[in-house]
Write a protein that holds these residues in place. Structure first.
Motif, PDB file in Angstrom:
ATOM      1  N   PRO A   1      42.515  33.398  36.180  1.00  0.00           N
ATOM      2  CA  PRO A   1      43.650  34.193  35.688  1.00  0.00           C
ATOM      3  C   PRO A   1      43.167  35.081  34.541  1.00  0.00           C
ATOM      4  CG  PRO A   1      44.215  31.853  35.808  1.00  0.00           C
ATOM      5  CD  PRO A   1      42.730  31.951  35.996  1.00  0.00           C
TER       6      PRO A   1
ATOM      7  N   LEU B   1      43.917  46.131  37.147  1.00  0.00           N
ATOM      8  CA  LEU B   1      44.798  44.975  37.332  1.00  0.00           C
ATOM      9  C   LEU B   1      46.096  45.336  38.039  1.00  0.00           C
ATOM     10  CD1 LEU B   1      44.271  43.194  33.893  1.00  0.00           C
ATOM     11  CD2 LEU B   1      43.311  42.545  36.123  1.00  0.00           C
TER      12      LEU B   1
ATOM     13  N   GLY C   1      47.034  40.670  36.752  1.00  0.00           N
ATOM     14  CA  GLY C   1      46.578  40.072  35.499  1.00  0.00           C
ATOM     15  C   GLY C   1      47.564  40.438  34.420  1.00  0.00           C
ATOM     16  N   GLN C   2      47.653  39.640  33.372  1.00  0.00           N
ATOM     17  CA  GLN C   2      48.612  39.901  32.306  1.00  0.00           C
ATOM     18  C   GLN C   2      47.975  40.775  31.237  1.00  0.00           C
ATOM     19  OE1 GLN C   2      51.268  36.760  31.491  1.00  0.00           O
ATOM     20  NE2 GLN C   2      51.507  37.246  29.319  1.00  0.00           N
TER      21      GLN C   2
ATOM     22  N   ARG D   1      52.339  29.975  36.332  1.00  0.00           N
ATOM     23  CA  ARG D   1      52.070  31.392  36.067  1.00  0.00           C
ATOM     24  C   ARG D   1      50.592  31.703  36.279  1.00  0.00           C
ATOM     25  NH1 ARG D   1      52.768  36.689  36.410  1.00  0.00           N
ATOM     26  NH2 ARG D   1      52.173  37.839  34.529  1.00  0.00           N
ATOM     27  N   ARG D   2      49.716  30.801  35.835  1.00  0.00           N
ATOM     28  CA  ARG D   2      48.288  31.009  36.052  1.00  0.00           C
ATOM     29  C   ARG D   2      47.965  31.013  37.545  1.00  0.00           C
ATOM     30  NH1 ARG D   2      47.645  26.907  32.276  1.00  0.00           N
ATOM     31  NH2 ARG D   2      46.393  25.662  33.743  1.00  0.00           N
TER      32      ARG D   2
ATOM     33  N   GLU E   1      49.948  31.932  39.908  1.00  0.00           N
ATOM     34  CA  GLU E   1      50.471  33.192  40.454  1.00  0.00           C
ATOM     35  C   GLU E   1      49.491  34.334  40.192  1.00  0.00           C
ATOM     36  OE1 GLU E   1      54.413  36.092  39.891  1.00  0.00           O
ATOM     37  OE2 GLU E   1      53.950  34.539  38.415  1.00  0.00           O
ATOM     38  N   LEU E   2      48.975  34.417  38.955  1.00  0.00           N
ATOM     39  CA  LEU E   2      48.004  35.460  38.634  1.00  0.00           C
ATOM     40  C   LEU E   2      46.735  35.288  39.458  1.00  0.00           C
ATOM     41  CD1 LEU E   2      48.269  35.718  34.737  1.00  0.00           C
ATOM     42  CD2 LEU E   2      49.173  37.312  36.437  1.00  0.00           C
ATOM     43  N   ARG E   3      46.323  34.047  39.640  1.00  0.00           N
ATOM     44  CA  ARG E   3      45.114  33.760  40.430  1.00  0.00           C
ATOM     45  C   ARG E   3      45.293  34.250  41.864  1.00  0.00           C
ATOM     46  NH1 ARG E   3      45.095  28.766  39.509  1.00  0.00           N
ATOM     47  NH2 ARG E   3      43.682  28.822  37.713  1.00  0.00           N
TER      48      ARG E   3
ATOM     49  N   ARG F   1      47.464  36.534  43.061  1.00  0.00           N
ATOM     50  CA  ARG F   1      47.581  38.000  43.113  1.00  0.00           C
ATOM     51  C   ARG F   1      46.223  38.659  42.910  1.00  0.00           C
ATOM     52  NH1 ARG F   1      53.062  39.502  39.648  1.00  0.00           N
ATOM     53  NH2 ARG F   1      54.595  38.622  41.134  1.00  0.00           N
ATOM     54  N   GLY F   2      45.445  38.144  41.962  1.00  0.00           N
ATOM     55  CA  GLY F   2      44.114  38.696  41.721  1.00  0.00           C
ATOM     56  C   GLY F   2      43.205  38.538  42.918  1.00  0.00           C
TER      57      GLY F   2
END
Length: 390
Positions: A292, A305, A311-312, A335-336, A338-340, A342-343
């Motif tokens: 993340p 991103l 990524g945030q 949340r982590r 989710e970012l993982r 999507r990335g």
């Protein structure tokens, strides 16, 4: 195809441009092309078989950093010899606007030239002042590539013409398949944050992260910061209370394999860079490894991103905002995750299978010439690639 690639920066001091050139060369060689890379390097530097040394480089302040460049009469002679002996179908030079081997190669070459522009510097007085000197060489370029919209904008505003945007490439599977390292992973007592970059280069942002660390440690006890990169380690943590310094672990320079393992191991990768970035290859590497990402809201980072979807982002140089975002992410595994996810989906567009094909298409266009293309198609092709006028 016989392809010559010119690296402007010293091979023995790793950086984004050198990594891009190395990976591009190895990708092209893997496809069966003959590739030779000309780069500055110290005498004792071990070089891959496809790299030819142009001699030692000297440090020069450039774009908020210190670039190690090679320029002069001896360098010019070496460039001319390499160009002549290589008899390349295409010569691919990087950063032709810097006083380096790339500019010397531009002056020496006679055949098709492709140029890649990496720099994002919207207020470069040096580039504007140097334009009359650069113009004769730049007019020889057959096609222009920019690694991001911001690098393209710098080119357009300072040197004129245009370029096709092709991002830096990454071997996504190399990072995705790396084995995590247990000692770099977080556990029940806390999470790990990763940072990779030159410690003593302020624009890489480690001072911002260090400034945010006391609050992170207070609100997320047990957190460790893992730092990979060269620089003065004692100076980097001098502003921290002594009892907090043991929460920062310096790994020094790491191999490509360990960099991938580090990115696979951390709970959060933080990129607090403060400026001077035209792309952000470390973000792509982190996403490839499934880390993340929390990054400063530089324009280039926001683009890499996917506008903040992969990524945030936090406000640039705002240590309190970085701390708030980091604490929130470390406490939120969903949340982590989710970012993982999507990335991991987003990063495929940067894989060498895509980026390499786009670069080869440019090579083939300039090498084959426009003789077999209808006049109206030729105009469109040349406009899209940022070519000089017929």
């Amino acid at each position: 195809m016989r392809i010559g690639i010119v690296c402007p920066y010293s091979w023995d001091v790793p950086g984004g441009v050198q990594f891009h050139i190395r990976d591009l060369a190895e990708h092209l060689i893997g496809l069966g092309h003959q590739v030779s890379v000309l780069a500055p390097s110290d005498d004792e530097t071990p070089l891959p078989p496809y790299v030819v040394s142009a001699g030692r480089a000297v440090p020069v302040p450039y774009n908020g950093s210190v670039a190690r460049l090679n320029f002069g009469f001896l360098s010019a002679a070496r460039v001319r010899r390499w160009v002549h002996e290589g008899d390349f179908d295409v010569l691919h030079i990087h950063e032709p606007a810097t006083p380096s081997l790339a500019l010397l190669a531009c002056w020496s070459a006679q055949g098709p030239i492709v140029a890649t522009f990496h720099t994002s510097n919207p207020r470069s007085r040096i580039m504007i002042a140097a334009y009359p000197i650069l113009q004769p060489a730049l007019e020889k370029i057959s096609a222009r590539i920019a690694v991001s919209e911001y690098a393209r904008r710098t080119l357009v505003e300072h040197l004129g013409g245009d370029a096709v945007t092709i991002p830096n490439g990454v071997d996504v599977d190399f990072f995705a398949g790396a084995e995590p390292k247990s000692e770099w992973q977080g556990g029940p007592e806390g999470r790990t944050i990763g940072f990779i970059g030159r410690i003593d280069e302020p624009r890489k942002g480690l001072p911002v992260l260090i400034k945010a660390l006391p609050r992170i440690l207070e609100e997320a006890p047990g957190t460790r910061l893992l730092v990979a990169g060269r620089g003065d380690e004692e100076e980097a943590v001098a502003s921290l209370p002594e009892k907090m310094r043991e929460s920062v672990e310096f790994l020094g320079m790491v191999s490509d394999e360990d960099k991938a393992r580090l990115l696979r191991s951390v709970d959060l990768y933080v990129a607090p860079n403060t400026g001077g970035e035209s792309f952000g290859i470390i973000l792509v590497e982190a996403m490839s490894a499934g880390a993340p990402v929390l990054a400063s809201d530089l324009d280039a980072f926001e683009q890499v991103l996917d506008g903040g979807a992969a990524g945030q982002l936090f406000p640039n140089e705002q240590a309190d905002a970085l701390a708030t975002a980091a604490v929130s992410l470390l406490a939120d595994p969903e949340r982590r995750a989710e970012l993982r996810a999507r990335g991991t989906r987003h990063v495929r567009r940067f894989d060498w299978s895509t980026v390499g094909a786009d670069i080869l298409a440019v090579y083939e266009t300039v090498a084959d010439g426009a003789a077999s293309v209808a006049p109206d198609e030729r105009i469109g092709l040349r406009a899209r690639l940022g070519l000089a006028r017929d």
